[in-house]
Scaffold this active site. Structure first.
Site, mmCIF file in Angstrom:
data_model
loop_
_atom_site.group_PDB
_atom_site.id
_atom_site.type_symbol
_atom_site.label_atom_id
_atom_site.label_comp_id
_atom_site.label_asym_id
_atom_site.label_seq_id
_atom_site.Cartn_x
_atom_site.Cartn_y
_atom_site.Cartn_z
ATOM 1 N N HIS A 1 74.637 30.689 33.848
ATOM 2 C CA HIS A 1 74.306 31.666 32.791
ATOM 3 C C HIS A 1 75.350 31.516 31.685
ATOM 4 C CE1 HIS A 1 72.618 35.039 30.865
ATOM 5 N NE2 HIS A 1 73.064 36.033 31.606
ATOM 6 N N HIS B 1 66.037 24.582 28.396
ATOM 7 C CA HIS B 1 66.044 26.050 28.373
ATOM 8 C C HIS B 1 65.012 26.586 29.357
ATOM 9 C CE1 HIS B 1 66.131 30.154 26.822
ATOM 10 N NE2 HIS B 1 67.304 29.813 26.331
ATOM 11 N N ASP C 1 74.295 26.309 23.369
ATOM 12 C CA ASP C 1 75.591 25.875 23.893
ATOM 13 C C ASP C 1 75.919 24.430 23.536
ATOM 14 O OD1 ASP C 1 75.928 28.359 25.021
ATOM 15 O OD2 ASP C 1 74.987 27.789 26.898
HETATM 16 N N1 CMX Z 1 69.632 17.585 32.194
HETATM 17 C C1 CMX Z 1 69.225 17.144 33.411
HETATM 18 N N2 CMX Z 1 68.192 17.683 34.091
HETATM 19 C C2 CMX Z 1 67.536 18.688 33.490
HETATM 20 C C3 CMX Z 1 67.875 19.170 32.228
HETATM 21 C C4 CMX Z 1 68.991 18.593 31.573
HETATM 22 N N3 CMX Z 1 69.419 19.021 30.392
HETATM 23 N N4 CMX Z 1 67.033 20.181 31.895
HETATM 24 C C5 CMX Z 1 66.197 20.318 32.926
HETATM 25 N N5 CMX Z 1 66.489 19.432 33.904
HETATM 26 C C6 CMX Z 1 65.870 19.312 35.210
HETATM 27 C C7 CMX Z 1 66.151 20.581 35.997
HETATM 28 O O1 CMX Z 1 67.403 20.526 36.668
HETATM 29 C C8 CMX Z 1 64.994 20.601 36.983
HETATM 30 O O2 CMX Z 1 65.276 19.672 38.000
HETATM 31 P P1 CMX Z 1 64.788 19.952 39.538
HETATM 32 O O3 CMX Z 1 63.295 20.040 39.478
HETATM 33 O O4 CMX Z 1 65.306 18.769 40.278
HETATM 34 O O5 CMX Z 1 65.427 21.250 39.940
HETATM 35 C C9 CMX Z 1 63.855 20.039 36.132
HETATM 36 O O6 CMX Z 1 64.471 19.279 35.078
HETATM 37 C C10 CMX Z 1 62.944 21.071 35.511
HETATM 38 O O7 CMX Z 1 63.743 21.998 34.823
HETATM 39 P P2 CMX Z 1 63.147 22.885 33.636
HETATM 40 O O8 CMX Z 1 61.917 23.580 34.132
HETATM 41 O O9 CMX Z 1 63.009 22.025 32.428
HETATM 42 O O10 CMX Z 1 64.326 23.906 33.331
HETATM 43 P P3 CMX Z 1 64.907 25.131 34.202
HETATM 44 O O11 CMX Z 1 64.268 26.391 33.731
HETATM 45 O O12 CMX Z 1 64.830 24.855 35.674
HETATM 46 O O13 CMX Z 1 66.437 25.071 33.800
HETATM 47 C C11 CMX Z 1 68.302 24.911 32.310
HETATM 48 C C12 CMX Z 1 66.851 25.411 32.486
HETATM 49 C C13 CMX Z 1 68.850 25.424 30.986
HETATM 50 C C14 CMX Z 1 69.179 25.496 33.473
HETATM 51 C C15 CMX Z 1 68.286 23.365 32.362
HETATM 52 O O14 CMX Z 1 67.537 22.874 31.268
HETATM 53 C C16 CMX Z 1 69.684 22.765 32.335
HETATM 54 O O15 CMX Z 1 70.299 22.647 33.399
HETATM 55 N N6 CMX Z 1 70.201 22.387 31.141
HETATM 56 C C17 CMX Z 1 71.552 21.865 31.014
HETATM 57 C C18 CMX Z 1 72.585 22.990 31.153
HETATM 58 C C19 CMX Z 1 72.675 23.813 29.885
HETATM 59 O O16 CMX Z 1 72.764 23.291 28.790
HETATM 60 N N7 CMX Z 1 72.637 25.146 30.042
HETATM 61 C C20 CMX Z 1 72.708 26.044 28.881
HETATM 62 C C21 CMX Z 1 71.478 26.940 28.760
HETATM 63 C C22 CMX Z 1 71.568 27.724 27.462
HETATM 64 C C23 CMX Z 1 70.770 28.982 27.459
HETATM 65 O O17 CMX Z 1 70.275 29.419 28.523
HETATM 66 O O18 CMX Z 1 70.639 29.582 26.345
#
Ligand code: CMX
Length: 409
Positions: free
Chosen positions: A235, A282, A337
């Site tokens: 988060h 996201h 971020d």
């Molecule tokens: N890098 C690598 N893998 C990623 C990714 C990224 N930037 N974004 C999504 N994925 C992966 C997820 O880990 C997930 O993998 P699994 O199926 O193996 O668990 C898959 O793709 C599907 O994910 P999603 O439906 O696209 O996204 P989620 O809702 O599960 O997760 C988030 C969202 C933000 C946690 C994820 O995109 C991520 O980890 N991003 C990088 C971390 C980051 O920048 N966080 C800041 C968020 C800012 C905010 O919330 O405002």
């Protein structure tokens, strides 16, 4: 104005077993009167796209979230006076901070600050009064936390002639020997503050704060819980992880001639090794986070040639096409971020472990405003009842086993 999602009286959602152990994804639980996040558009504050209002006075936008209308000039100056008049913090809050271990994470200090502030308040559980008090005092507490933990010196009292974020930068008093340019930090913090004020009702910290308040815990207790939610790496602490990631990328490709092709192969390598590409993706948005654009615009003004910021800009171009090639990633675009840490570093705030506290200082506003709605306005002023979701008993310890339904508890 954004088209608000308006639930009808029809059935909102057919609940199935798939909704269990899904972190309440998509399960509607209430109304949010301050902001909304639209997957294909971004974040709106009381119907205003955040990108369009990101350079207004922070106090105006805070007023908007609290009173659901823009202030006229008299209302704005009255609100500013009110915040300033309540911005002093009891010395006991600072005394207690002086006994904390320096190695404790800044979010733990920040949470301690809010909790201690609550002990020094009159503790009369007046949510509206505590909402304004907390908003007025949180920059003072946050700045003091930096100064005491970093050994920069005693807390600097607020000045009554400065704006909300100008005062924060003044109280921070980042030591000049770091070559910090305060004007640049003020410019950045004004936009950073607005960008992080609120993010709909269902994000973890906001939901937690409202859940704790539903048991009639006071504003400070509820906010302490909310900020503990914000502290998690999935988060609020993601902004700390994102800067580490950008630094690592700059260190790998070198800071002198950052080349798009090298960045592309670096990112591809990370994905091939199943590593996270921080700053992208996201949980709700399916477009670029408009707050990332807003902050990149500030970056163009304050540090266009800084290597970390150059890396941010190159990543914004080269990463989305790479992530798009992976069908399981729902959003390949930059999030807020991806930018903020690179800008904070260039303004002298070079320790990423503090970034979540800056996020928290801003988000306190939206959460407090939402708690006021849920405690004092919802259901004709009665407030929503204490939260009590239903869990099914399962003796298998896993959602894959058949849950034994024993009735409600
Ligand atoms: N890098 C690598 N893998 C990623 C990714 C990224 N930037 N974004 C999504 N994925 C992966 C997820 O880990 C997930 O993998 P699994 O199926 O193996 O668990 C898959 O793709 C599907 O994910 P999603 O439906 O696209 O996204 P989620 O809702 O599960 O997760 C988030 C969202 C933000 C946690 C994820 O995109 C991520 O980890 N991003 C990088 C971390 C980051 O920048 N966080 C800041 C968020 C800012 C905010 O919330 O405002």
């Amino acid at each position: 104005m954004a088209e608000a999602a308006k639930p009808s009286d029809e059935k909102l959602l057919e609940l199935t077993k798939d909704h269990l152990e899904s972190g309440l994804r998509g399960v509607p639980v209430g109304y949010c009167t301050t902001s909304q996040v639209e997957a294909d558009k971004g974040l709106f504050y009381v119907g205003n796209p955040v990108e369009a209002i990101g350079e207004r006075e922070p106090e105006e936008v805070i007023y908007l979230l609290l009173y659901k209308q823009w202030p006229n000039p008299e209302q704005l100056s009255g609100f500013r006076r009110e915040l300033l008049s309540r911005s002093d913090v009891e010395a006991g809050v600072f005394q207690s901070m002086k006994s904390l271990p320096r190695y404790g994470h800044p979010m733990k200090w920040f949470i301690h600050g809010i909790n201690t502030l609550g002990m020094f308040s009159q503790n009369d559980a007046d949510y509206r009064k505590d909402c304004i008090d907390l908003i007025a005092k949180i920059p003072t507490v946050t700045a003091a936390m930096f100064r005491i933990r970093e050994g920069w010196g005693d807390p600097i009292p607020p000045r009554k002639d400065l704006g909300y974020m100008e005062n924060f930068v003044h109280m921070l008093g980042v030591p000049g020997n770091k070559g910090v340019d305060n004007d640049r930090l003020v410019k950045l913090m004004r936009v950073f503050e607005i960008a992080h004020l609120d993010h709909g009702g269902g994000n973890l910290s906001t939901f937690t704060g409202k859940a704790v308040a539903s048991g009639k815990a006071d504003m400070y207790e509820s906010m302490t819980a909310a900020m503990a939610g914000l502290a998690g790496p999935l988060h609020g602490r993601a902004n700390q992880e994102c800067l580490e990631f950008i630094k690592e990328c700059v260190n790998t490709v070198g800071s002198l001639h950052i080349n798009a092709e090298e960045v592309r192969s670096l990112i591809q390598g990370k994905l091939d090794r199943k590593e996270v590409v921080f700053g992208f993706g996201h949980a709700v948005l399916r477009v670029e986070d408009p707050r990332a654009r807003l902050l990149r615009k500030v970056g163009e003004e304050i540090c266009p040639d800084a290597p970390l910021f150059k890396m941010v800009k190159i990543q914004a171009e080269v990463v989305p096409p790479i992530l798009k090639a992976n069908p399981k990633i729902s959003n390949p675009y930059p999030n807020v971020d991806s930018v903020s840490g690179a800008l904070l570093v260039t303004c002298g705030l070079d320790k990423p472990e503090y970034y979540t506290t800056l996020f928290g200082m801003s988000r306190v506003v939206g959460i407090a405003a939402q708690i006021v709605y849920e405690r004092c306005e919802a259901r004709g002023g009665k407030g929503i009842p204490i939260m009590r979701p239903k869990y099914y008993y399962s003796d298998t310890g896993t959602a894959n086993g058949e849950a034994k339904i024993l009735g409600s508890g």
